[in-house]
Motif scaffolding. Structure first.
Motif, PDB file in Angstrom:
ATOM      1  N   SER A 167      53.343 -29.936  14.971  1.00 45.92           N
ATOM      2  CA  SER A 167      53.124 -29.496  13.487  1.00 45.92           C
ATOM      3  C   SER A 167      52.197 -30.630  12.631  1.00 45.92           C
ATOM      4  O   SER A 167      52.579 -31.949  13.071  1.00 45.92           O
ATOM      5  CB  SER A 167      54.111 -29.084  12.681  1.00 45.92           C
ATOM      6  OG  SER A 167      55.095 -30.199  12.495  1.00 45.92           O
ATOM      7  N   THR A 168      51.438 -30.190  11.709  1.00 42.89           N
ATOM      8  CA  THR A 168      50.818 -30.945  10.988  1.00 42.89           C
ATOM      9  C   THR A 168      50.731 -30.622   9.460  1.00 42.89           C
ATOM     10  O   THR A 168      50.699 -29.361   9.306  1.00 42.89           O
ATOM     11  CB  THR A 168      49.461 -31.588  11.481  1.00 42.89           C
ATOM     12  OG1 THR A 168      48.774 -32.529  10.818  1.00 42.89           O
ATOM     13  CG2 THR A 168      48.339 -30.518  11.547  1.00 42.89           C
ATOM     14  N   THR A 169      50.220 -31.392   8.440  1.00 40.76           N
ATOM     15  CA  THR A 169      49.815 -31.039   7.306  1.00 40.76           C
ATOM     16  C   THR A 169      48.451 -31.011   7.041  1.00 40.76           C
ATOM     17  O   THR A 169      47.619 -31.954   7.379  1.00 40.76           O
ATOM     18  CB  THR A 169      50.575 -31.908   5.949  1.00 40.76           C
ATOM     19  OG1 THR A 169      51.696 -32.007   6.434  1.00 40.76           O
ATOM     20  CG2 THR A 169      50.123 -31.453   4.730  1.00 40.76           C
ATOM     21  N   VAL A 170      47.879 -30.045   6.536  1.00 38.60           N
ATOM     22  CA  VAL A 170      46.399 -29.744   6.662  1.00 38.60           C
ATOM     23  C   VAL A 170      46.037 -29.505   5.052  1.00 38.60           C
ATOM     24  O   VAL A 170      46.623 -28.469   4.420  1.00 38.60           O
ATOM     25  CB  VAL A 170      45.980 -28.538   7.268  1.00 38.60           C
ATOM     26  CG1 VAL A 170      44.296 -28.268   7.378  1.00 38.60           C
ATOM     27  CG2 VAL A 170      46.351 -28.597   8.865  1.00 38.60           C
ATOM     28  N   GLN A 171      44.986 -30.150   4.657  1.00 38.82           N
ATOM     29  CA  GLN A 171      44.460 -29.819   3.185  1.00 38.82           C
ATOM     30  C   GLN A 171      43.631 -28.762   3.170  1.00 38.82           C
ATOM     31  O   GLN A 171      42.917 -28.484   4.356  1.00 38.82           O
ATOM     32  CB  GLN A 171      43.706 -31.217   2.778  1.00 38.82           C
ATOM     33  CG  GLN A 171      44.433 -32.353   2.632  1.00 38.82           C
ATOM     34  CD  GLN A 171      45.513 -32.182   1.741  1.00 38.82           C
ATOM     35  OE1 GLN A 171      45.475 -31.504   0.585  1.00 38.82           O
ATOM     36  NE2 GLN A 171      46.714 -32.891   1.715  1.00 38.82           N
ATOM     37  N   PRO A 172      43.250 -27.848   2.297  1.00 33.39           N
ATOM     38  CA  PRO A 172      42.508 -26.692   2.225  1.00 33.39           C
ATOM     39  C   PRO A 172      41.051 -27.242   2.518  1.00 33.39           C
ATOM     40  O   PRO A 172      40.711 -28.016   1.844  1.00 33.39           O
ATOM     41  CB  PRO A 172      42.653 -26.175   0.913  1.00 33.39           C
ATOM     42  CG  PRO A 172      43.882 -26.553   0.433  1.00 33.39           C
ATOM     43  CD  PRO A 172      44.152 -28.036   0.914  1.00 33.39           C
ATOM     44  N   GLY A 173      40.387 -26.384   3.649  1.00 30.36           N
ATOM     45  CA  GLY A 173      39.123 -26.844   4.089  1.00 30.36           C
ATOM     46  C   GLY A 173      38.898 -27.959   4.913  1.00 30.36           C
ATOM     47  O   GLY A 173      37.883 -28.097   5.465  1.00 30.36           O
ATOM     48  N   LYS A 174      39.958 -28.344   5.353  1.00 26.15           N
ATOM     49  CA  LYS A 174      40.028 -29.481   6.352  1.00 26.15           C
ATOM     50  C   LYS A 174      39.951 -29.075   7.877  1.00 26.15           C
ATOM     51  O   LYS A 174      40.668 -28.230   7.921  1.00 26.15           O
ATOM     52  CB  LYS A 174      40.965 -30.589   5.943  1.00 26.15           C
ATOM     53  CG  LYS A 174      41.340 -31.770   6.924  1.00 26.15           C
ATOM     54  CD  LYS A 174      42.317 -32.855   6.696  1.00 26.15           C
ATOM     55  CE  LYS A 174      42.437 -33.859   7.884  1.00 26.15           C
ATOM     56  NZ  LYS A 174      43.479 -34.675   7.754  1.00 26.15           N
TER      57      LYS A 174
END
Length: 437
Positions: A167-174
């Protein structure tokens, strides 16, 4: 050969004994191994203060595992009824020990029969899975390894999403460029080595899981991995006729090649097939840590010997240490309806003193025996005591003081004539009884 074999045996036994020693120091008793992955092993242990069974995931601090050692940080921020809960994190120079909730119902892979589940049961389990995935997506977390092996059931048959190693954290649009996961559950963009957004790839994996629940097999199969991947890129699969039309429509909407046309988790939860027989699913879930600790749980921890101030500080600072683990385990037991005293020693209770039984005055040795020719004596009311009830007087029962009432000490007046003495005692007793009541 002998030296090599002995060395191998020592190396294979040393990690297990080392893990047991570390967990024993933190009040955990290792029971057995329950899983082993590419990045670590999972052991079943017992939390000694509460007696609860927990799963301990051991992550070695190696160069190969460095990209996946952020799993504890991801799970610290998650608290959902269908996401496995983190209790404690123990870190040593060699390993990271993640103490988590244990789903004792087994994997979803073992729960699905060869021909698939009944649609009612598949709908229930899939709704819980989508709810957990949508919860993660709302917080910017993508799982990237959704498959039946990473979905377990607890003792009540509820879904628990596990294994956030990828899992990872994703910023919107990234966009993401890491191509991790399980080969049979790759989305077309990952197979083609294209930059991808995280949440649409999780949605693709949800479509594969739903297909497996309803049919008992994977939609993409082939004699070789190359042919299987070609089918996955082309989106070529067939659905059995026993699957209802509404479920087929949902699967086709999810397994869309264009990630921009795939529905979100919230849209999937609103699909007509998934809404059938829907039970209320809370949209807003609690925070990962409570702002106000439960007084009942703190009382139990105080009886167990914990410092309540340090416990509150551990909860406020999100330390995930021993005190916080005990609190979270007790909170989990209480939420499961098992009560906060399950597995714990209840505080000692004072036994009530036995109430002495009233003694029959007729059997007392102090009372003289009445001759048959003598008339029966009528009981006289004691000072400051209510008169006898009429029913007792009519039936001839004798007035007996209740054992729980204190004894009354009184003095007899000087001897008088029988008539005047009896009248004076009766009047004084009635007047005192009227003042008392």
């Amino acid at each position: 050969m002998d030296s090599q074999s002995s060395e191998t045996s020592v190396v294979s036994q040393e990690p297990s004994s080392c893990h047991e020693a570390v967990l024993r120091d933190h009040q955990y008793e290792v029971l057995r191994d329950i899983g082993c992955g590419g990045f670590g092993q999972v052991q079943l242990a017992r939390h000694c203060p509460t007696g609860a069974e927990v799963a301990v995931k051991v992550l070695p601090k190696t160069v190969q595992n460095l990209p996946f050692l952020s799993e504890p940080d991801t799970m610290r921020s998650l608290k959902h009824p269908h996401v496995i809960q983190l209790f404690e994190v123990v870190e040593t120079p060699q390993n990271i020990y993640m103490v988590m909730e244990h789903g004792g119902g087994g994997q979803l892979l073992d729960h699905v029969s060869e021909g698939g589940l009944q649609e009612k049961e598949a709908r229930r389990l899939f709704r819980q899975t989508v709810s957990a995935v949508g919860y993660c997506h709302d917080r910017g977390i993508v799982h990237r390894d959704l498959k039946p092996e990473n979905i377990v059931l607890d003792a009540r048959g509820q879904v628990k999403l596990i294994d956030f190693g990828f899992s990872t954290t994703v910023q919107p649009g990234k966009k993401l460029h890491e191509f991790w996961g399980t080969l049979s559950h790759f989305a077309p963009a990952i197979i083609l080595r294209q930059a991808y957004e995280g949440s649409p790839e999780d949605i693709w994996s949800l479509g594969l899981i739903l297909y497996f629940m309803l049919t008992g097999r994977c939609p993409f199969t082939g004699p070789t991995a190359k042919k299987m991947l070609r089918q996955m890129v082309q989106g070529a699969y067939c659905l059995p006729h026993r699957v209802s039309v509404a479920a087929q429509i949902l699967i086709r909407q999810i397994l869309t090649r264009d990630p921009r046309k795939r529905p979100t988790a919230r849209q999937i939860l609103q699909h007509p097939w998934l809404v059938q027989g829907e039970q209320h699913v809370p949209r807003v879930y609690g925070e990962a840590l409570p702002r106000h600790p439960d007084p009942e749980i703190l009382t139990v921890m105080f009886d167990m010997g914990y410092d309540l101030h340090k416990t509150c500080v551990s909860l406020a600072k999100r330390k995930f240490n021993a005190a916080m683990a005990t609190y979270l385990i007790l909170e989990h037991q209480k939420s499961q309806g098992a009560g906060v005293f399950q597995g714990t020693a209840a505080p000692p209770r004072v036994k009530p003193r036995p109430r002495p039984r009233p003694v029959d005055p007729s059997s007392s040795l102090l009372l003289p025996k009445r001759c048959p020719s003598e008339p029966p004596l009528r009981p006289l009311p004691l000072p400051c005591e209510p008169p006898l009830q009429e029913e007792a007087q009519v039936s001839g029962q004798r007035h007996i003081r209740i054992a729980s009432q204190p004894a009354i000490h009184f003095r007899f007046p000087p001897a008088r004539t029988p008539a005047s003495d009896s009248a004076s005692q009766t009047v004084s007793g009635q007047s005192c009884a009227s003042r008392k009541f």
